[in-house]
Design a protein around this motif. Sequence first.
Motif, PDB file in Angstrom:
ATOM      1  N   GLY A  34      -8.451  11.580   6.313  1.00  0.00           N
ATOM      2  CA  GLY A  34      -8.508  10.686   7.466  1.00  0.00           C
ATOM      3  C   GLY A  34      -7.842   9.339   7.253  1.00  0.00           C
ATOM      4  O   GLY A  34      -7.802   8.519   8.164  1.00  0.00           O
ATOM      5  N   PHE A  35      -7.325   9.099   6.054  1.00  0.00           N
ATOM      6  CA  PHE A  35      -6.647   7.844   5.735  1.00  0.00           C
ATOM      7  C   PHE A  35      -5.152   8.106   5.555  1.00  0.00           C
ATOM      8  O   PHE A  35      -4.739   9.230   5.313  1.00  0.00           O
ATOM      9  N   HIS A  36      -4.362   7.052   5.646  1.00  0.00           N
ATOM     10  CA  HIS A  36      -2.921   7.131   5.429  1.00  0.00           C
ATOM     11  C   HIS A  36      -2.605   6.551   4.061  1.00  0.00           C
ATOM     12  O   HIS A  36      -2.999   5.421   3.767  1.00  0.00           O
ATOM     13  N   PRO A  37      -1.871   7.296   3.208  1.00  0.00           N
ATOM     14  CA  PRO A  37      -1.532   6.787   1.881  1.00  0.00           C
ATOM     15  C   PRO A  37      -0.320   5.868   1.932  1.00  0.00           C
ATOM     16  O   PRO A  37       0.523   5.955   2.831  1.00  0.00           O
ATOM     17  N   MET A  38      -0.238   4.991   0.957  1.00  0.00           N
ATOM     18  CA  MET A  38       0.948   4.157   0.773  1.00  0.00           C
ATOM     19  C   MET A  38       1.138   3.933  -0.720  1.00  0.00           C
ATOM     20  O   MET A  38       0.174   3.645  -1.436  1.00  0.00           O
ATOM     21  N   ASN A  39       2.368   4.081  -1.187  1.00  0.00           N
ATOM     22  CA  ASN A  39       2.689   3.803  -2.567  1.00  0.00           C
ATOM     23  C   ASN A  39       4.099   3.232  -2.597  1.00  0.00           C
ATOM     24  O   ASN A  39       5.054   3.932  -2.289  1.00  0.00           O
ATOM     25  N   VAL A  40       4.214   1.952  -2.911  1.00  0.00           N
ATOM     26  CA  VAL A  40       5.507   1.270  -2.950  1.00  0.00           C
ATOM     27  C   VAL A  40       5.674   0.685  -4.345  1.00  0.00           C
ATOM     28  O   VAL A  40       4.844  -0.096  -4.806  1.00  0.00           O
ATOM     29  N   ARG A  41       6.754   1.080  -4.998  1.00  0.00           N
ATOM     30  CA  ARG A  41       7.024   0.622  -6.368  1.00  0.00           C
ATOM     31  C   ARG A  41       8.322  -0.174  -6.364  1.00  0.00           C
ATOM     32  O   ARG A  41       9.330   0.273  -5.826  1.00  0.00           O
ATOM     33  N   THR A  42       8.284  -1.358  -6.982  1.00  0.00           N
ATOM     34  CA  THR A  42       9.439  -2.243  -7.021  1.00  0.00           C
ATOM     35  C   THR A  42       9.735  -2.650  -8.460  1.00  0.00           C
ATOM     36  O   THR A  42       8.838  -3.104  -9.176  1.00  0.00           O
ATOM     37  N   ARG A  43      10.992  -2.514  -8.846  1.00  0.00           N
ATOM     38  CA  ARG A  43      11.423  -2.960 -10.165  1.00  0.00           C
ATOM     39  C   ARG A  43      11.525  -4.490 -10.146  1.00  0.00           C
ATOM     40  O   ARG A  43      12.168  -5.057  -9.270  1.00  0.00           O
ATOM     41  N   LEU A  44      10.854  -5.135 -11.114  1.00  0.00           N
ATOM     42  CA  LEU A  44      10.837  -6.596 -11.170  1.00  0.00           C
ATOM     43  C   LEU A  44      11.849  -7.162 -12.156  1.00  0.00           C
ATOM     44  O   LEU A  44      12.314  -8.286 -11.983  1.00  0.00           O
ATOM     45  N   GLY A  45      12.137  -6.432 -13.206  1.00  0.00           N
ATOM     46  CA  GLY A  45      13.037  -6.916 -14.250  1.00  0.00           C
ATOM     47  C   GLY A  45      12.679  -6.254 -15.557  1.00  0.00           C
ATOM     48  O   GLY A  45      12.118  -5.156 -15.577  1.00  0.00           O
TER      49      GLY A  45
END
Length: 178
Positions: free
Chosen positions: A28-39
């Motif tokens: 019943g929930f929506h997933p989110m996974n966002v990965r960002t390269r920082l350095g």
Amino acid sequence: MTVSYPDPKDFTYADVGATRDEGFCPPGFHPMNVRTRLGEGEDVFRRASEAVLTWEMHRTMGVGIDAGADRAAPGVDVTVTLAGMIKAPCRVVWTVEEPRRVGWAYGTLPGHPECGEESFVVDRTGDGTVWLTVNAFSRGAKWYAKAGGPATRGFQHAYARRCGTVLRNLATQGGVEA
């Protein structure tokens, strides 16, 4: 890792602490996974970690943060204010402070426009690359969040990407003292 969950009855969802398991999303929930390269490197990791733990990443984004402590810790109440109007009460449900992994998650409290949990974790991989992962599961709680549907989820993804951009700038340009 610090794992200390506040009383689950205070939250607006049942699976308190579940963002620790990055792939988990309750029904019943929506997933989110966002990965960002920082350095790369220890200095980037240290600066990014400090910016996440002290709310600096959020404040630099222009988000209002009213926190019950200077650093994220289990049980700390945080009210996030968006656009000066939308108040989103949350509570930190877990933190992690390991040599290569630092971060925390907060869960929604009554009055938040969404229902769910969101984590912000900085990690340094074996090759020295530093990443921010924003992991969440949510669903609308207030009428306007429900009515927004896919647009609301789009806003959440844009917010997570913006977290990565802001944190990259803070960590690589030395905007935060470690």
